[in-house]
Design a protein around this motif. Structure first.
Motif, mmCIF file in Angstrom:
data_model
loop_
_atom_site.group_PDB
_atom_site.id
_atom_site.type_symbol
_atom_site.label_atom_id
_atom_site.label_comp_id
_atom_site.label_asym_id
_atom_site.label_seq_id
_atom_site.Cartn_x
_atom_site.Cartn_y
_atom_site.Cartn_z
ATOM 1 N N LEU A 92 0.843 -1.191 0.000
ATOM 2 C CA LEU A 92 0.000 0.000 0.000
ATOM 3 C C LEU A 92 0.878 1.240 0.000
ATOM 4 O O LEU A 92 1.974 1.247 0.570
ATOM 5 N N GLN A 93 0.394 2.285 -0.622
ATOM 6 C CA GLN A 93 1.014 3.588 -0.437
ATOM 7 C C GLN A 93 0.441 4.206 0.832
ATOM 8 O O GLN A 93 -0.729 4.020 1.153
ATOM 9 N N GLY A 94 1.273 4.950 1.546
ATOM 10 C CA GLY A 94 0.787 5.645 2.725
ATOM 11 C C GLY A 94 0.670 4.760 3.951
ATOM 12 O O GLY A 94 1.261 3.674 4.025
ATOM 13 N N ASP A 95 -0.117 5.218 4.902
ATOM 14 C CA ASP A 95 -0.248 4.607 6.226
ATOM 15 C C ASP A 95 -1.317 3.515 6.213
ATOM 16 O O ASP A 95 -2.447 3.742 5.775
ATOM 17 N N GLU A 96 -0.960 2.335 6.704
ATOM 18 C CA GLU A 96 -1.924 1.235 6.753
ATOM 19 C C GLU A 96 -3.128 1.571 7.628
ATOM 20 O O GLU A 96 -4.230 1.050 7.421
#
Length: 381
Positions: A92-96
């Motif tokens: 994933l891009q960014g914060d899970e």
């Protein structure tokens, strides 16, 4: 009578009354991030089975969407990892944590379908940048591994599908010569979609973000997507009928012969290529487009806040069926509003199309003007 016990009883009753008052006067906001939730007596029209209202929701978005305004949500984005030409999986891009918040929307709307959207761009700092979908799709082994990784991810998180946003086979917007191969990309994209369908079967959705053009021959090969070839494998196509031009042209006109493309022409490309109308979802921008170089756009919610002494909004082009903004009397940007969305909705339903999608949720205003308009017109009986 025991006056000590009576006094205690009075105190107890006061406490109970106070607690009840708290519960009746205070209601937890459905959002965790500041946008006011719609009322419980919201007057959204009833969902029509088979129609799609799809919201793209980004990993960098600030708001937790209201899942009652769409049937489908595409979470943007995930990116693949290639190291020295070897496929290493995807992340994933960014914060899970943001992703977890989004998939938990299914608790509020159990019928919501959530897909993971894949981009061909690289954003994560730990990505070794050793290749792109062009390189992955050249290998039968990597296509199978990627498809299996997708299936395992969907099972792990209990979500519903994959949306491929490879923009586009045979080219790279940033000009990176290692990110595309005009000789084989278009054909390999078809093989990748075929493999995804075979692996995911029809238990999961498979969609893609489509351009306003069909496969196009260029020197040494071709570019874009072979619409006819991928049609058997996909559930529907999210046609990006926005960014079709820049000022002084509209970027999302229903009809504008002077622009590079428009909604009518873009949809006709798909119909001419043999894609069934009931697999077509029309894209609506929740922003206005000023230019591509430099890259300038403005969200709908910010258009509403433009200084009226310099800007005039809600100008209307009868021929293009879209509004536009002027700056000191000169054309500034085109965009969409309730009126244009309603007109587009009537047009697409007459064509037998599947529905509407929008990029992206956070561009709307706090009261949901555009997302409400998309739902109401798409679900109109």
């Amino acid at each position: 009578m025991n006056f000590f016990n009576l006094d205690n009883m009075k105190k107890t009753l006061l406490v109970i009354a106070f607690v009840l008052l708290l519960f009746t006067t205070c209601e937890k906001d459905d959002y965790e991030t500041g946008i006011k939730a719609p009322g419980r007596n919201d007057d959204l029209v009833e969902k029509v089975e088979g129609r799609v209202v799809l919201a793209y929701v980004t990993h960098y978005g600030k708001y937790l969407p209201d899942p009652n305004y769409f049937t489908n949500l595409n979470y943007s984005f995930a990116e693949i990892y290639m190291e020295d030409g070897v496929y290493k999986g995807f992340k994933l891009q960014g914060d899970e944590a943001r992703f977890r918040q989004i998939i938990n929307l299914k608790r509020k709307n159990p019928d919501l379908k959530i897909s993971l959207a894949f981009t061909n761009t690289i954003e994560n700092p730990d990505n070794p940048r050793g290749g792109s979908f062009s390189l992955l799709a050249k290998s039968d082994t990597y296509r199978k591994e990627f498809a299996l990784d997708c299936k395992n991810f969907l099972q792990k998180w209990n979500i519903d599908g994959v949306d491929m946003d490879w923009e586009f086979p045979g080219l790279s917007w940033d000009g990176d010569p290692n990110a595309y191969d005009v000789e084989v990309d278009v054909a390999n994209h078809v093989l990748l979609m075929k493999q995804l369908r075979e692996t995911l079967r029809h238990k999961y959705l498979l969609t893609y973000a489509g351009y306003c053009k069909d496969k196009e021959n260029v020197v040494g090969g071709s570019r874009y997507i072979d619409i006819e070839a991928v049609a058997p494998y996909v559930d529907f196509v999210n046609i990006m009928t926005y960014d079709l031009d820049e000022a002084p042209h509209h970027h999302s006109a229903l009809s504008d012969p002077s622009a590079y493309s428009d909604c009518i022409r873009a949809v006709q490309v798909y119909l001419d290529a043999g894609m069934p109308a009931n697999k077509l979802v029309l894209g609506v921008p929740f922003y206005g487009r000023r230019s591509f170089n430099p890259l300038l756009s403005i969200n709908f919610k910010d258009i509403l806040l433009l200084n009226p002494r310099q800007y005039k909004i809600d100008n209307w082009d009868n021929n293009a069926s879209v509004p536009y903004v002027t700056y000191n009397g000169e054309y500034y940007c085109g965009y969409d509003n309730e009126k244009s969305i309603s007109i587009k909705g009537e047009w697409l339903l007459d064509k037998g199309m599947k529905g509407m999608m929008y990029w992206e949720y956070d561009g709307d205003d706090a009261i949901g003007t555009l997302r409400r308009a998309v739902w109401q017109t798409t679900m109109k009986k």
